[in-house]
Every structure is written in structure tokens, then in C-alpha cells.
Design an enzyme around this catalytic site. Structure first.
Site, PDB file in Angstrom:
ATOM      1  N   ASP A 169      -0.453  -0.222   0.778  1.00  0.00           N
ATOM      2  CA  ASP A 169      -1.205   1.017   0.793  1.00  0.00           C
ATOM      3  C   ASP A 169      -1.766   1.297   2.186  1.00  0.00           C
ATOM      4  O   ASP A 169      -2.185   0.373   2.894  1.00  0.00           O
ATOM      5  CB  ASP A 169      -2.352   0.918  -0.226  1.00  0.00           C
ATOM      6  CG  ASP A 169      -2.991   2.257  -0.521  1.00  0.00           C
ATOM      7  OD1 ASP A 169      -2.253   3.216  -0.767  1.00  0.00           O
ATOM      8  OD2 ASP A 169      -4.234   2.330  -0.516  1.00  0.00           O
ATOM      9  N   GLU A 193       3.495   2.837   2.479  1.00  0.00           N
ATOM     10  CA  GLU A 193       2.832   4.041   1.962  1.00  0.00           C
ATOM     11  C   GLU A 193       2.426   4.850   3.190  1.00  0.00           C
ATOM     12  O   GLU A 193       1.388   4.613   3.793  1.00  0.00           O
ATOM     13  CB  GLU A 193       1.629   3.649   1.098  1.00  0.00           C
ATOM     14  CG  GLU A 193       0.967   4.831   0.393  1.00  0.00           C
ATOM     15  CD  GLU A 193      -0.085   5.522   1.238  1.00  0.00           C
ATOM     16  OE1 GLU A 193       0.206   6.622   1.766  1.00  0.00           O
ATOM     17  OE2 GLU A 193      -1.185   4.965   1.399  1.00  0.00           O
ATOM     18  N   ASP A 236      -3.013   8.715  -7.348  1.00  0.00           N
ATOM     19  CA  ASP A 236      -4.090   9.464  -6.694  1.00  0.00           C
ATOM     20  C   ASP A 236      -3.961  10.968  -6.873  1.00  0.00           C
ATOM     21  O   ASP A 236      -4.847  11.723  -6.471  1.00  0.00           O
ATOM     22  CB  ASP A 236      -4.126   9.147  -5.198  1.00  0.00           C
ATOM     23  CG  ASP A 236      -4.861   7.851  -4.882  1.00  0.00           C
ATOM     24  OD1 ASP A 236      -5.705   7.427  -5.691  1.00  0.00           O
ATOM     25  OD2 ASP A 236      -4.579   7.253  -3.826  1.00  0.00           O
TER      26      ASP A 236
END
Length: 501
Positions: free
Chosen positions: A295, A342, A396
Site C-alpha cells: 500500500d 499500489e 477505499d
């Protein structure tokens, strides 16, 4: 790393159904994997699997190495005879996770089960536990003591403990280990349970031809065993408080940015040790999965540094990070580690060069795509090699149905026009999720991933996370009847015609 043309489903195991208040490993995991295999999918993507702290986010964990105790299946504890057969769960809500209630009830249950294990556990299980403790000692010893001390200090963060324990004075640590021996043993046992159960789940997935995509947050939580055990790796003052913290500047998700609050790394200290902590962390993640998504990958090139105490993330600065040196060290130690970058947010040519230089696949989100023909998230703009992963949305984002309901009219119109180029019909809002999944499947991206909420065509009520909002996140669960054979057959047919099976 080049991924074959295939597809997968994004679903965190906390979202499994079941009677114990939150999805757990065990029968429901196997039931999902059976259904997933019937769709022709080759991938199951999860969120981070660590023990969650304040706020219940899997991206804020008490450890970068430990597993979530709530994922241990109570049914297994009953079958083992460590809980009484008469053990029954409270009347938890079926369609969501109540973390407060879970905290109040699950820990007493785990303590009862540990007492049962001590009294009735087999010699083989106790030997396996001891072998696990020895094999994982590098992180487990500190983590188990950290959790025991948190209980002693009423859940306070480690920098509010007594100074000798906050500062890890050897004599104080030795005394605490002796006084808290039961609590330390409890947490070691729970981690053994998690890793045993996850190992079985991973093996079952492999037997079905399914591989697992894990998720690694770039940063760790301040109130974690990682920071307490290794303060030299972080920017902290003499009292253990962070001096600068992580976040991102204002972007698509928030006008004031996102103030994550994670302590920032002392990359200079880590580099002196040839990034040994990072290598161990990636190695541990690859025990849990076959491919790991990191991430906020852009933070390895430069990260947004916010002075501690700021009310939001507006005031900050970009600071360079030694990403190339880090990943060269990782490659030297682990070979070509299977990593997904990501790469969302403020992406610069330097971030792209770091990603492409190591051959890491990036991400494309279709919900971000429908502004104009030049948008990099539109399939016709993907690189010709196809080494990207396309998502209808992520944890998200709102669900695709929820996104469409609130999207500007111009975006909705452009989306319908664009879908028509691919002969995809979308007249009703209830067709949006299926249409975006079909567009992802038709795209040049080697791997297409759909959140389970989009597969089920659900609205905002099923959203997993609202970035920047405290509370009310991470609680969605699907119902017992959701895994329909007809739904699987439709996905398989779509995958077959688009050469993803």
C-alpha cells in the site's frame, strides 16, 4: 513480474458470514474458496491480516508480523475440545461487525479456550506450539510481551507505560516476562492458532488452483510492538512521541488530505543495516500469500511528512526515500519478490521509474476513469504489455453502484458512451457494477479484480471504508445465501469469453 491473464475477487475474511460476530477462518473460508474456484478465478485478494488496534482498521495493527486473533474460528476451538460443546455465541448482528461487542466477548472466550488447551491439549499440539514459538521468536517474543503489557496498563499506548518499560530497560523486561508469563503464553498460543488456521486456508486455496494476494501497509502503527521494540527505526523524541507522521496531501479522497499519524521511518538507520527489518517483513508476508500488494508504494520514492500535532495533512512536505536501494536489497535477499505496487495518488515520473525498474505491476481503478479519453485509468490507455491490475473499485472506494449514484452527470454519460465502444450494455444503475466488471475483464490488463460487493451489485451500505472517517468502517459482511451457483456461472462465462480462465 508478469502475471498471466486471469481474474480474482477482493474480499477480506472478516466479511465471511457466520454466527460468531465476524468472519473467521475455517468452514466459511473453505465454502468461499469452493465458490470462487467454480467461477474460474485464480486469485483471492485480502486486506492486511494483522491484529487491529483503535479504529478497527487492518492498516493500523499492533504488529506488522502477527495475525488477527478474531480470525481464529471458535468452532475449531470447540472441535478441539478446548471449549465446551455447550459454548454458544451472543446474538451478534449478522450483517456487520460490532467491534466493541466483539472485544468484550471474544477475549474471554479465547482465555477459556487457552485454559482448556493447557488442561486438555494433546502432546502433539503442544509440541507444534513450542516449535512455532521457536521459529517465530524474532518477532513473537516482543509482540507477546507488548500485548501482555498493554493489558497490564489498561490498553494505554506504550509511550504512556512506566519509563523503564517504555524505554525497554533489560531488568524491567525480564521482570515483566516473569510476572506476566501467563499473558505472554496466551498471546503466543493465539498466534500459533492464527498461523495454523491461515496455513490450512492457504493450502486449501492452492488445492483449488487459487492463489492469494496479500496486502502490506507501507507504514506501521505508532502503538505497535514494531515501534516499541525498534524505536531506533523511527523519528521519536526522548519520551517516545513521534516528531513527524505520515499521511497524504489533499487529493481525490479528501480536501484536507489524509492524516494517518503513523511514525515515519529513519531510512538512514535502516539502510545501515541493509534493510534487514524490511526484508524480514516482506518474507513474513510471503509466508501468508503468493503475491503481496504494498500500500502507498509512492512512499518508497518520496513520502508526505507532517509535523506531529497538526490537525490535518495540509501542512507537510515531500521527503525522498531510498526505494531503489531498498528493493535492490530485497531482490538480493529474496530474488524477484512477487510485489504489486499500489501506485495511486500523486504519481510522478520518479515513482513510475521505481515501479517499472523492478517490474512491479501497478493498479488501475475504473471508478477514476471517466473524465475524458486521455484518462490513464481508461483501458485503451493501459500499457501494451498489460502488466497492470485493473479494479472496478477498491476497499477505499464506494461500491460501483454507490459511486454511480453520486457521480457527476458528465462522468455517468461518458461512462455509458465508453462502455458502448466495448459493446457493454448499461441502461440501469443496477447494471453499473456488472458493466464495470465486464469492462475490467475485456481490458488489456493481465489481472482483473472485482470487490465482492460489486460482484453482488450492492450499494453504499456495503462500502468497506471511508478514508478519513473514524468509526463505522471495516464492518461489512455478506449473507449466508450470497454465494449463488448462478452468480458463479455468470462470472465464469464472462471470464471464459475474455480468456481469463
Amino acid at each position: 513480474m508478469q502475471i498471466e491473464r486471469s481474474f480474482g475477487i477482493l474480499l477480506h475474511p472478516t466479511s465471511f458470514p457466520g454466527r460468531w460476530g465476524m468472519g473467521a477462518l475455517g468452514r466459511e473460508a473453505e465454502r468461499f474458496l469452493d465458490w470462487l474456484a467454480s467461477t474460474g478465478a485464480k486469485w483471492w485478494q485480502v486486506l492486511p491480516l494483522g491484529p487491529t488496534s483503535y479504529g478497527d482498521s487492518p492498516y493500523q495493527s499492533f504488529s506488522a508480523f502477527a495475525g488477527n486473533p478474531y480470525l481464529v474460528d471458535p468452532e475449531m476451538l470447540i472441535e478441539k475440545g478446548w471449549l465446551e460443546k455447550t459454548e454458544e455465541p451472543p446474538q451478534y448482528p449478522a450483517d456487520g461487525v460490532n467491534y466493541g461487542w466483539l472485544y468484550e466477548t471474544r477475549w474471554p472466550l479465547l482465555r477459556r479456550a487457552f485454559t482448556g488447551f493447557q488442561a486438555r491439549g494433546s502432546a502433539q499440539d503442544k509440541a507444534l506450539l513450542e516449535a512455532f514459538i521457536q521459529a517465530e521468536q524474532a518477532w513473537l517474543e516482543d509482540f507477546a510481551l507488548f500485548m501482555a503489557l498493554k493489558t497490564r496498563f489498561g490498553g494505554k499506548p506504550w509511550n504512556e507505560w512506566s519509563p523503564e518499560l517504555r524505554d525497554r530497560k533489560p531488568a524491567a523486561l525480564a521482570k515483566a516476562r516473569e510476572e506476566l508469563a501467563y499473558e505472554v503464553a496466551l498471546h503466543e498460543w493465539i498466534q500459533w492458532l492464527f498461523y495454523t488456521e491461515w496455513g490450512k486456508t492457504k493450502a486449501y486455496a492452492e488445492s483449488k488452483g487459487i492463489r492469494i494476494i496479500g496486502d502490506m501497509p507501507i507504514f506501521v502503527a505508532f502503538d505497535s510492538s514494531d515501534v516499541w521494540a525498534h524505536p531506533q527505526y523511527f523519528y521519536l523524541d526522548a519520551d517516545g512521541n513521534p516528531t513527524v507522521v505520515a499521511g497524504v496531501p489533499p487529493d481525490y479522497f479528501s480536501e484536507t488530505g489524509q492524516l494517518w499519524g503513523n511514525p515515519l521511518y529513519r531510512w538512514d538507520v535502516m539502510e545501515e543495516e541493509n534493510f534487514a527489518w524490511w526484508i524480514s517483513r516482506i518474507q513474513q508476508s510471503l509466508k501468508q500469500c503468493h503475491l503481496v500488494r504494498i500500500d502507498h508504494f509512492r512512499g518508497f520514492e518520496a513520502y508526505w511528512e507532517i509535523p506531529f500535532g497538526m490537525p490535518n495533512a495540509i501542512k507537510g512536505r515531500w521527503v525522498k526515500a531510498p526505494g531503489e536501494k531498498l528493493f535492490k536489497a530485497v531482490r538480493a535477499a529474496l530474488g524477484d519478490a512477487p510485489i504489486i505496487a499500489e501506485d495511486l495518488g500523486v504519481i510522478t515520473p520518479e515513482v513510475e521509474a521505481l515501479r517499472d525498474g523492478f517490474g512491479f505491476p501497478g493498479m488501475k481503478i475504473l471508478q477514476f476513469a471517466f473524465s475524458d479519453d486521455t484518462n490513464v485509468f481508461l483501458p485503451h490507455n493501459y500499457p501494451p504489455h498489460g502488466n497492470v491490475i485493473v479494479y472496478s473499485g477498491t476497499h477505499d472506494n464506494d461500491t460501483s453502484l454507490g459511486w454511480f449514484r453520486t457521480a457527476p452527470a458528465a462522468e455517468r454519460a461518458f461512462m455509458r458512451d465508453y462502455l458502448a465502444r466495448y459493446d457493454i450494455r448499461c441502461l440501469s444503475e443496477y447494471e453499473v457494477a456488472g458493466a464495470l466488471i465486464e469492462l475490467a475483464f475485456k481490458s488489456p490488463a493481465n489481472l482483473a479484480v472485482a470487490p465482492m460487493q460489486d460482484v453482488l451489485g450492492l450499494g453504499t451500505e456495503a462500502r468497506m471504508n471511508f478514508p478519513g472517517r473514524l468509526g463505522g468502517n471495516w464492518s461489512w459482511r455478506y449473507g449466508e445465501a450470497a454465494l449463488e451457483p448462478g452468480l458463479a456461472a455468470g462470472l465464469r462465462a464472462l471470464a471464459e469469453v475474455n480468456r481469463r480462465v
